[in-house]
Scaffold this motif. Sequence first.
Motif, PDB file in Angstrom:
ATOM      1  N   ARG A  22      41.364  36.782  44.206  1.00  0.00           N
ATOM      2  CA  ARG A  22      40.301  36.785  43.198  1.00  0.00           C
ATOM      3  C   ARG A  22      40.642  37.733  42.044  1.00  0.00           C
ATOM      4  O   ARG A  22      40.422  37.405  40.878  1.00  0.00           O
ATOM      5  CB  ARG A  22      38.973  37.201  43.834  1.00  0.00           C
ATOM      6  CG  ARG A  22      38.360  36.205  44.796  1.00  0.00           C
ATOM      7  CD  ARG A  22      36.988  36.690  45.250  1.00  0.00           C
ATOM      8  NE  ARG A  22      36.061  36.756  44.120  1.00  0.00           N
ATOM      9  CZ  ARG A  22      34.920  37.430  44.132  1.00  0.00           C
ATOM     10  NH1 ARG A  22      34.575  38.139  45.199  1.00  0.00           N
ATOM     11  NH2 ARG A  22      34.132  37.433  43.076  1.00  0.00           N
ATOM     12  N   CYS A  66      36.976  35.629  38.821  1.00  0.00           N
ATOM     13  CA  CYS A  66      37.309  34.519  39.717  1.00  0.00           C
ATOM     14  C   CYS A  66      36.319  34.526  40.886  1.00  0.00           C
ATOM     15  O   CYS A  66      36.162  35.532  41.578  1.00  0.00           O
ATOM     16  CB  CYS A  66      38.740  34.665  40.233  1.00  0.00           C
ATOM     17  SG  CYS A  66      39.220  33.398  41.446  1.00  0.00           S
ATOM     18  N   SER A  67      35.673  33.426  41.101  1.00  0.00           N
ATOM     19  CA  SER A  67      34.645  33.362  42.142  1.00  0.00           C
ATOM     20  C   SER A  67      35.269  33.294  43.532  1.00  0.00           C
ATOM     21  O   SER A  67      36.431  32.889  43.701  1.00  0.00           O
ATOM     22  CB  SER A  67      33.756  32.134  41.936  1.00  0.00           C
ATOM     23  OG  SER A  67      34.488  30.947  42.191  1.00  0.00           O
ATOM     24  N   ARG A  68      34.488  33.675  44.505  1.00  0.00           N
ATOM     25  CA  ARG A  68      34.940  33.576  45.892  1.00  0.00           C
ATOM     26  C   ARG A  68      35.236  32.120  46.252  1.00  0.00           C
ATOM     27  O   ARG A  68      36.219  31.824  46.946  1.00  0.00           O
ATOM     28  CB  ARG A  68      33.863  34.143  46.820  1.00  0.00           C
ATOM     29  CG  ARG A  68      34.254  34.139  48.295  1.00  0.00           C
ATOM     30  CD  ARG A  68      33.115  34.636  49.175  1.00  0.00           C
ATOM     31  NE  ARG A  68      33.531  34.671  50.565  1.00  0.00           N
ATOM     32  CZ  ARG A  68      34.118  35.703  51.156  1.00  0.00           C
ATOM     33  NH1 ARG A  68      34.342  36.806  50.452  1.00  0.00           N
ATOM     34  NH2 ARG A  68      34.468  35.655  52.432  1.00  0.00           N
ATOM     35  N   GLU A  69      34.408  31.219  45.750  1.00  0.00           N
ATOM     36  CA  GLU A  69      34.586  29.792  46.060  1.00  0.00           C
ATOM     37  C   GLU A  69      35.908  29.265  45.489  1.00  0.00           C
ATOM     38  O   GLU A  69      36.629  28.518  46.169  1.00  0.00           O
ATOM     39  CB  GLU A  69      33.417  28.980  45.505  1.00  0.00           C
ATOM     40  CG  GLU A  69      32.082  29.234  46.191  1.00  0.00           C
ATOM     41  CD  GLU A  69      31.462  30.566  45.806  1.00  0.00           C
ATOM     42  OE1 GLU A  69      30.607  31.080  46.557  1.00  0.00           O
ATOM     43  OE2 GLU A  69      31.847  31.119  44.729  1.00  0.00           O
ATOM     44  N   ALA A  70      36.236  29.667  44.249  1.00  0.00           N
ATOM     45  CA  ALA A  70      37.488  29.215  43.631  1.00  0.00           C
ATOM     46  C   ALA A  70      38.698  29.738  44.398  1.00  0.00           C
ATOM     47  O   ALA A  70      39.686  29.018  44.604  1.00  0.00           O
ATOM     48  CB  ALA A  70      37.545  29.664  42.174  1.00  0.00           C
ATOM     49  N   GLU A  72      38.777  30.641  47.601  1.00  0.00           N
ATOM     50  CA  GLU A  72      38.838  29.973  48.895  1.00  0.00           C
ATOM     51  C   GLU A  72      39.416  28.569  48.761  1.00  0.00           C
ATOM     52  O   GLU A  72      40.186  28.122  49.629  1.00  0.00           O
ATOM     53  CB  GLU A  72      37.438  29.909  49.515  1.00  0.00           C
ATOM     54  CG  GLU A  72      36.938  31.262  50.012  1.00  0.00           C
ATOM     55  CD  GLU A  72      35.511  31.199  50.519  1.00  0.00           C
ATOM     56  OE1 GLU A  72      34.779  30.251  50.131  1.00  0.00           O
ATOM     57  OE2 GLU A  72      35.102  32.108  51.291  1.00  0.00           O
ATOM     58  N   GLU A  73      39.082  27.882  47.676  1.00  0.00           N
ATOM     59  CA  GLU A  73      39.630  26.542  47.455  1.00  0.00           C
ATOM     60  C   GLU A  73      41.129  26.610  47.209  1.00  0.00           C
ATOM     61  O   GLU A  73      41.885  25.756  47.679  1.00  0.00           O
ATOM     62  CB  GLU A  73      38.927  25.874  46.272  1.00  0.00           C
ATOM     63  CG  GLU A  73      39.544  24.550  45.830  1.00  0.00           C
ATOM     64  CD  GLU A  73      39.721  23.538  46.960  1.00  0.00           C
ATOM     65  OE1 GLU A  73      40.704  22.775  46.912  1.00  0.00           O
ATOM     66  OE2 GLU A  73      38.879  23.519  47.892  1.00  0.00           O
ATOM     67  N   GLU A  74      41.600  27.639  46.477  1.00  0.00           N
ATOM     68  CA  GLU A  74      43.046  27.766  46.251  1.00  0.00           C
ATOM     69  C   GLU A  74      43.768  28.038  47.563  1.00  0.00           C
ATOM     70  O   GLU A  74      44.843  27.477  47.817  1.00  0.00           O
ATOM     71  CB  GLU A  74      43.346  28.865  45.237  1.00  0.00           C
ATOM     72  CG  GLU A  74      44.840  28.989  44.954  1.00  0.00           C
ATOM     73  CD  GLU A  74      45.170  29.818  43.727  1.00  0.00           C
ATOM     74  OE1 GLU A  74      46.368  30.101  43.535  1.00  0.00           O
ATOM     75  OE2 GLU A  74      44.262  30.165  42.963  1.00  0.00           O
TER      76      GLU A  74
END
Length: 379
Positions: A22, A66-70, A72-74
């Motif tokens: 992140r 940078c979001s946690r969701e972004a 995690e998706e990477e």
Amino acid sequence: MSGPGNDKTKRLSEADRLAWLRLIRSENIGPVTFAELLSHCGTAQKALERLPDLSRRGGGKTYRLCSREAAEEELAAHQRIGARLVALGEEDFPPHLRHIDGPPPLLSVLGGDVIARDRMLGIVGARNASLSGRKLAGRFAKELGAEGFAIASGLARGIDAAAHEAAVPTGTVAVFAGGIDILYPPEHDRLLGALLQAGGAAISEMPFGWKPRGRDFPRRNRLISGLSLGVVVIEAAKASGSLHTARYALEQNREIFAVPGSPLDPRSEGANGLIRQGATLVTSAADILEGLSGPLEPRLSFTETHRQPPSPTGPIEPPEPDDKLRTRVLNALGPTPVDLDELIRFADGDARSVHILLLELELAGRLERHRGNKISALM
């Protein structure tokens, strides 16, 4: 700490790896800024919490984190293609790469552990290489591989491809300018598959899905030289990317080897120029091995504290520089790059406070870092 390739550290926890990802993917943060933030804040998570305020203090408005969701998706995207993210300081991080100025905190890696080898050499050159240039690149790669060296290159057409092909049986590393999932050029899919199947690897410091731009290739070239004990240049034009790699090798205190060519061939103008400037002239793998005689590690110019972010026991609250120091630094900066150490002396203040102030400006998009420890203001 012990020498290159022998540093044994614990792996990051998954929570820390996510926080590191992140942080490096957040707005206006590169490898140098990342290391500065960890130095001042103590942990990536604490740095993430401080980013909006630091940007505001530097004159920024809304800060894009940078979001946690972004992140995690990477991470999930890496797993889907069999890739992984290796952190600076982990055992399988390339040993010589950790010693460059601003090493990438995270590397996307596809393939085997060849990246952790102590013995690696870069081979680069012209995309429109001659047949003899390609044959020579292949011969060098094959003979150096037989001596235990892995070969690093950029998977480009011409010299790069010839070197990778010959080094498939003994180990080779392809360095991407885009994301680890973006193959360039796309026609090298079979070559990439062959080197991965044989235990080679592909690496990138760019985000997953990143399509390479022109400016990303010099950044990739610094990784090729940074991985290596030295760089071999075969058929390089006067203003080629191969010369960028050689310049990075010089800055990183790596050996530079150049193959001479006909003065009538523009593809040899750059390599011939390197020889005139002091690069080692080579015509065989034996010449390269002779040039590497002695301790097989680069003459490192950066201290251990620059190579790896410190790990204090707890987070540290970055101090806010006083108004007088802020004014002196802002007045000293302009569009012309200045040396960071010279700026600190001119500012006549606490060095840590100056670094914090520069972090604030960079996060606010008002500062640009340059090679050679130089900075400038973005006007």
